[in-house]
Scaffold this motif. Structure first.
Motif, PDB file in Angstrom:
ATOM      1  N   ARG A 152       0.822  -1.204   0.000  1.00 27.29           N
ATOM      2  CA  ARG A 152       0.000   0.000   0.000  1.00 27.29           C
ATOM      3  C   ARG A 152       0.858   1.257   0.000  1.00 27.29           C
ATOM      4  N   LEU A 153       1.977   1.211   0.711  1.00 26.48           N
ATOM      5  CA  LEU A 153       2.875   2.364   0.716  1.00 26.48           C
ATOM      6  C   LEU A 153       3.559   2.541  -0.630  1.00 26.48           C
TER       7      LEU A 153
ATOM      8  N   ARG B 205       2.329   2.004  -3.511  1.00 26.96           N
ATOM      9  CA  ARG B 205       1.392   2.657  -4.424  1.00 26.96           C
ATOM     10  C   ARG B 205       1.332   4.163  -4.197  1.00 26.96           C
ATOM     11  N   ARG B 206       1.739   4.596  -3.027  1.00 31.86           N
ATOM     12  CA  ARG B 206       1.732   6.017  -2.681  1.00 31.86           C
ATOM     13  C   ARG B 206       3.007   6.730  -3.123  1.00 31.86           C
ATOM     14  N   ARG B 207       4.027   5.983  -3.488  1.00 32.23           N
ATOM     15  CA  ARG B 207       5.304   6.611  -3.830  1.00 32.23           C
ATOM     16  C   ARG B 207       5.210   7.347  -5.153  1.00 32.23           C
TER      17      ARG B 207
ATOM     18  N   HIS C 231       9.295   5.056   4.711  1.00 31.70           N
ATOM     19  CA  HIS C 231       8.125   5.927   4.899  1.00 31.70           C
ATOM     20  C   HIS C 231       8.184   6.639   6.246  1.00 31.70           C
TER      21      HIS C 231
ATOM     22  N   ASN D 194       2.488  14.133   7.758  1.00 27.41           N
ATOM     23  CA  ASN D 194       1.861  13.527   6.575  1.00 27.41           C
ATOM     24  C   ASN D 194       2.093  12.022   6.546  1.00 27.41           C
TER      25      ASN D 194
ATOM     26  N   VAL E 122      -0.834   9.215   6.449  1.00 26.16           N
ATOM     27  CA  VAL E 122      -0.919   8.201   5.385  1.00 26.16           C
ATOM     28  C   VAL E 122      -0.958   6.805   5.994  1.00 26.16           C
TER      29      VAL E 122
ATOM     30  N   GLN F 228      -4.387   6.158   7.383  1.00 27.32           N
ATOM     31  CA  GLN F 228      -5.363   6.001   6.309  1.00 27.32           C
ATOM     32  C   GLN F 228      -5.257   4.636   5.647  1.00 27.32           C
ATOM     33  N   GLU F 229      -4.031   4.210   5.389  1.00 29.17           N
ATOM     34  CA  GLU F 229      -3.821   2.976   4.640  1.00 29.17           C
ATOM     35  C   GLU F 229      -3.975   1.722   5.489  1.00 29.17           C
TER      36      GLU F 229
END
Length: 207
Positions: A65-66, A68-70, A173, A192, A196, A199-200
């Motif tokens: 999941r992290l 995908r945020r990069r 992260h 932030n 994140v 949230q994830e």
């Protein structure tokens, strides 16, 4: 597509506690017993073996999941390897980072073979020994060395691959490049990162 494990589903403890235990284990150089003690200080009674199972079950899903945020990485990657010993056998641990020092991938293998990009790919792998080009890659190995000493032993190449693939995104992260920011910028980035993560990992998704 295989469905990722859900920390909300049929667990005695809330997802917030499960994800926090996984975060502590991978973001810092802690053992499962250390995490057990830290949670106990907060009134959460859970065994270190349960924490170990949580990490095995959820760490890779959280790391995915992290990823995908990069931001999309650049076309130039830097590679570097270190030697690790698993049950007395020497293995090569390769780590690829982009120009900003973000760890993009790790690979544990028994032979020193580098997989080059295809001709259609615009990506460049730099494997030179220039200190300037490989410094960020070499620095990215330091948390692995610390964890290797803390774990005392790694049971198998598969375990090493799974653990390091999950640890990389979670650790990075949680540790933004503080030396590149002002104190105010770092605090904003840190906040932030916390948001994140919540949230994830902790918010139940509606399917």
């Amino acid at each position: 597509m295989k469905r990722l494990p859900d920390p909300h589903y049929r667990h005695r403890f809330p997802a917030e506690i499960v994800s926090h235990a996984v975060w502590l284990y991978h973001a810092f150089c802690l053992s499962c017993r250390d995490v057990e003690l830290m949670l106990a200080e907060r009134g959460v009674v859970v065994s270190y073996e349960t924490i170990r199972r949580w990490c095995r079950k959820f760490a890779e899903a959280f790391a995915s999941r992290l990823r995908r945020r990069r931001p999309r990485p650049g076309d130039r990657w830097h590679l570097d390897e270190v030697l690790i010993r698993i049950r007395g056998v020497q293995y090569y641990l390769w780590r690829a980072v982009d120009r900003d020092g973000v760890v993009l991938d790790v690979l544990v293998q028994s032979r020193r073979i580098i997989r080059q990009p295809s001709r259609r790919s615009s990506r460049t792998l730099n494997t030179g020994k220039s200190r300037y080009l490989t410094n960020s890659t070499e620095n990215s190995h330091q948390p692995t060395r610390q964890r290797e000493r803390r774990m005392k032993r790694i049971k198998s190449p598969r375990q090493a691959q799974q653990f390091l693939s999950a640890r990389g995104p979670i650790h990075q992260h949680s540790h933004p490049s503080r030396h590149l920011m002002s104190a105010a910028e770092y605090r904003v980035c840190r906040t932030n990162a916390f948001d994140v993560w919540k949230q994830e990992m902790c918010v139940r998704t509606v399917s």
